[in-house]
Design an enzyme around this catalytic site. Structure first.
Site, short mmCIF file in Angstrom:
data_model
loop_
_atom_site.label_atom_id
_atom_site.label_comp_id
_atom_site.label_asym_id
_atom_site.label_seq_id
_atom_site.Cartn_x
_atom_site.Cartn_y
_atom_site.Cartn_z
N GLY A 198 -17.46 61.80 18.03
CA GLY A 198 -16.15 61.16 17.95
C GLY A 198 -15.26 61.58 19.10
O GLY A 198 -14.07 61.84 18.92
N HIS A 246 15.14 47.67 31.48
CA HIS A 246 14.98 47.12 30.13
C HIS A 246 14.29 45.77 30.24
O HIS A 246 14.64 44.98 31.13
CB HIS A 246 16.37 46.96 29.49
CG HIS A 246 16.32 46.28 28.17
ND1 HIS A 246 15.89 46.92 27.02
CD2 HIS A 246 16.60 44.99 27.80
CE1 HIS A 246 15.95 46.08 26.00
NE2 HIS A 246 16.37 44.90 26.45
N1 NAD Z 1 -11.63 58.06 29.55
C1 NAD Z 1 -12.20 59.14 30.08
O1 NAD Z 1 -11.64 59.85 30.90
C2 NAD Z 1 -13.60 59.47 29.67
C3 NAD Z 1 -14.37 58.55 28.97
C4 NAD Z 1 -15.66 58.92 28.61
C5 NAD Z 1 -16.15 60.16 28.95
N2 NAD Z 1 -15.37 61.03 29.63
C6 NAD Z 1 -15.88 62.38 29.97
O2 NAD Z 1 -17.19 62.54 29.46
C7 NAD Z 1 -17.23 63.69 28.62
C8 NAD Z 1 -18.24 63.50 27.54
O3 NAD Z 1 -17.80 62.58 26.53
P1 NAD Z 1 -18.38 62.65 25.06
O4 NAD Z 1 -17.64 61.69 24.24
O5 NAD Z 1 -19.87 62.60 25.12
O6 NAD Z 1 -18.07 64.16 24.65
P2 NAD Z 1 -16.80 64.84 23.97
O7 NAD Z 1 -16.99 66.29 24.20
O8 NAD Z 1 -15.54 64.19 24.39
O9 NAD Z 1 -16.97 64.53 22.41
C9 NAD Z 1 -18.15 64.88 21.71
C10 NAD Z 1 -17.90 64.72 20.23
O10 NAD Z 1 -19.15 64.86 19.56
C11 NAD Z 1 -18.98 65.70 18.43
N3 NAD Z 1 -20.28 66.32 18.17
C12 NAD Z 1 -20.83 67.37 18.80
N4 NAD Z 1 -22.08 67.61 18.31
C13 NAD Z 1 -22.30 66.67 17.37
C14 NAD Z 1 -23.42 66.37 16.52
N5 NAD Z 1 -24.55 67.09 16.57
N6 NAD Z 1 -23.29 65.36 15.65
C15 NAD Z 1 -22.16 64.59 15.61
N7 NAD Z 1 -21.09 64.83 16.40
C16 NAD Z 1 -21.17 65.84 17.27
C17 NAD Z 1 -17.89 66.67 18.85
O11 NAD Z 1 -17.28 67.20 17.72
C18 NAD Z 1 -16.96 65.75 19.65
O12 NAD Z 1 -16.07 65.08 18.82
C19 NAD Z 1 -15.81 63.84 28.13
O13 NAD Z 1 -15.54 65.16 27.73
C20 NAD Z 1 -15.01 63.44 29.33
O14 NAD Z 1 -14.86 64.52 30.19
C21 NAD Z 1 -14.10 60.71 29.99
#
Ligand code: NAD
Ligand code: FAD
Length: 466
Positions: free
Chosen positions: A185, A448
């Site tokens: 998430g 505005h």
């Molecule tokens: N808009 C943006 O800037 C953007 C968009 C996409 C990705 N990114 C980059 O890519 C990185 C990676 O994104 P992401 O979404 O893969 O990672 P994330 O670290 O943002 O989120 C990972 C999520 O997975 C959950 N999680 C972890 N292990 C799990 C499991 N075994 N089962 C279920 N849930 C689990 C965590 O609790 C967390 O909520 C981001 O941290 C960011 O730096 C940035």
């Protein structure tokens, strides 16, 4: 042993730091080699920012048509053509790749572009297994690692064999998923989740965490979840998925321990988005003596130097925030230090970011959780978006704006979860950089009825926390 070709600098990876660094070094007269094992442009261009935002634009357009009646416009039920959406995205990223190729090979002389996988064989020596066969050995007094990350795959029974999707494959689906299960998430889960829900898929987000984007403040997370629930996304939080299986019809079953007991979640597609892991395992760093942390990220100091003299790491491959603008700033830092005699460091660098859902969540500086952890004294203002005139006029009333200021009225941080959230956050970032106070912003004459005008009211709501 193959004869080594000597360069002034070698860059491994055509990422957000590697490409501009190659150009800058070559423009300064250095003989540069840039090695890329896959597509020019790395994750951002090919499997990250650009393609996701291009497809999100299609999802947003779907939503505009689907809600047209709310604005007095009669429109038919929109139907996504995924192939056309993917083709639009492909054309965009191909143009970006072509631009990079042209820049590296035609516009800037002095760059040798090699397609293949680089592996260290010594501190200043690399072997490149060339994509079209054969290998080449290179040496240089300076080597820059910009090899990025890939989707992490959690150790869940049956997952490896289940033919799941990552951010790479989901961008090229030919058919819309009937029911997309998303593990994670975070940024990727939310952006793809809303995209496919708007295209018409059923979407279930499954996360180990107690809330989405667990590092943000509770009220911000709750607002995000409310929006996504209103979109029709389902959530299973605090879920420990311990088994994944896929039957002969291709249906996935996730078996998860949840607070409500053991649950079986079924879907037609599975996206794994639980974070990233660094592309360092096949890099031969041990041959160079380059130190990594326990997760395999390359350890660097605040000038992005590794423990081996002359070897640097830039972008997602070192620990820290993983964003394109941070990788790009790594390039600027190294360029300034090596070519312009500066002594720049990463210390205190601002880290803005935006989650590109609709509405967007723009973030800069500290959130309330962090301010409390750091035991800072602060005032906070929160304002629901539904009270903003612009929101009412445009019908985009979901979200909230939140700012924190210190005892002297200087901004500590902001979360802007609204239409144009990224742009409004960037205004607040500028205010922070320029040393404006909450009084300046409360009384600033803003046009505005813009979204930004809401800042006047927001700063009038500052109060002690609690
Ligand atoms: N808009 C943006 O800037 C953007 C968009 C996409 C990705 N990114 C980059 O890519 C990185 C990676 O994104 P992401 O979404 O893969 O990672 P994330 O670290 O943002 O989120 C990972 C999520 O997975 C959950 N999680 C972890 N292990 C799990 C499991 N075994 N089962 C279920 N849930 C689990 C965590 O609790 C967390 O909520 C981001 O941290 C960011 O730096 C940035
Ligand atoms: C789905 C998704 C969406 C994202 N959206 C955003 C966003 O909206 N905004 C944002 O700021 N960030 C976003 N990010 C993060 C952003 O993509 C990265 O932070 C950014 O690409 C930084 O990359 P980098 O410079 O570290 O290298 P990368 O872009 O990861 O490039 C590394 C390159 O090195 C190559 N390589 C690896 N090993 C070798 C080797 N041994 N030899 C030769 N080449 C090698 C790889 O093939 C790759 O091309 C997103 C990421 C994902 C996955």
């Amino acid at each position: 042993m193959a004869v080594a070709t000597r360069f002034d600098a070698i860059i491994i990876g055509s990422g957000q730091a590697g490409n501009p660094l190659a150009t800058a070094l070559a423009a300064a007269g250095r003989k540069v080699a840039l090695i890329e094992q896959n597509l020019l442009g790395g994750s951002c261009i090919n499997y990250g920012c650009s393609p996701v935002k291009a497809m999100l634009a299609s999802a947003e357009r779907m939503q505009q048509v689907a809600t047209a009646a709310n604005y007095g416009i009669k429109a038919g039920k929109p139907t996504p053509n995924l192939r056309a959406i993917v083709e639009r995205k492909d054309a965009l990223i191909q143009a970006k790749r072509d631009g990079i190729q042209k820049n590296l090979t035609q516009e800037q002389k002095g760059i040798t572009l090699l397609h293949g996988r680089a592996t260290f064989t010594g501190a200043r020596r690399l072997r490149v297994a060339l994509a079209d066969g054969g290998e080449q050995v290179l040496t240089a007094p300076r080597i820059f690692i910009n090899t990025g990350t890939r989707a992490a795959v959690p150790p869940i029974e049956g997952l490896e064999e289940s033919d799941f999707l990552t951010n790479v494959e989901i961008l090229n689906l030919k058919e819309l998923p009937e029911h997309l299960l998303i593990l994670g998430g975070g940024y990727i889960g939310l952006e793809f989740g809303q995209m496919f829900r708007r295209f018409g898929s059923r979407v279930t987000i499954v996360s180990t965490a107690t809330q989405l984007l667990e590092n943000e403040d509770d009220d911000v997370c709750a607002a995000m979840q409310e929006q996504l629930a209103a979109d029709g996304i389902e959530f299973v939080l605090q879920a420990d998925v311990h088994r994944v299986s896929r039957n002969a019809d291709g249906i996935y079953t996730l078996t998860a321990a949840t607070p409500a007991g053991e649950r079986r979640l079924r879907g037609t597609h599975l996206l794994v988005a639980v974070g990233r892991e660094p592309n360092t395992d096949l890099l031969g760093l041990e041959a160079a003596g380059v130190a990594t942390d326990e997760k395999g990220y390359v350890q660097v100091n605040e000038r992005l130097q590794t423990n081996v003299r002359g070897v640097y790491a830039l972008g997602d491959v070192h620990p820290g925030p993983q964003f394109t603008h941070i990788s790009y700033d790594d390039y600027r830092l190294v360029r300034d230090n090596l070519l312009h005699g500066k002594r720049r460091t990463t210390t205190g660098r601002p880290v803005p970011y935006v989650v590109f859902t609709q509405p967007q969540l723009g973030r800069i500086g500290l959130n309330e959780k962090q301010a409390q952890e750091q035991k800072l004294s602060y005032r906070v203002a929160t304002m629901p978006v539904r009270t903003i005139g612009r929101a009412q006029e445009t019908g985009h009333t979901t979200g909230l704006m939140k700012v924190l200021v210190d005892g002297r009225g200087y901004l500590l941080g902001a979360a802007v979860f609204s239409e144009q959230g990224g742009e409004i956050m960037s205004m607040l970032q500028l205010a922070m950089a320029g040393g404006l106070t909450c009084d300046d912003l409360q009384d600033m004459v803003l046009a505005h009825p813009t979204w930004a005008e809401a800042l006047n009211n927001l700063f009038s709501k500052l109060r002690q926390p609690g």
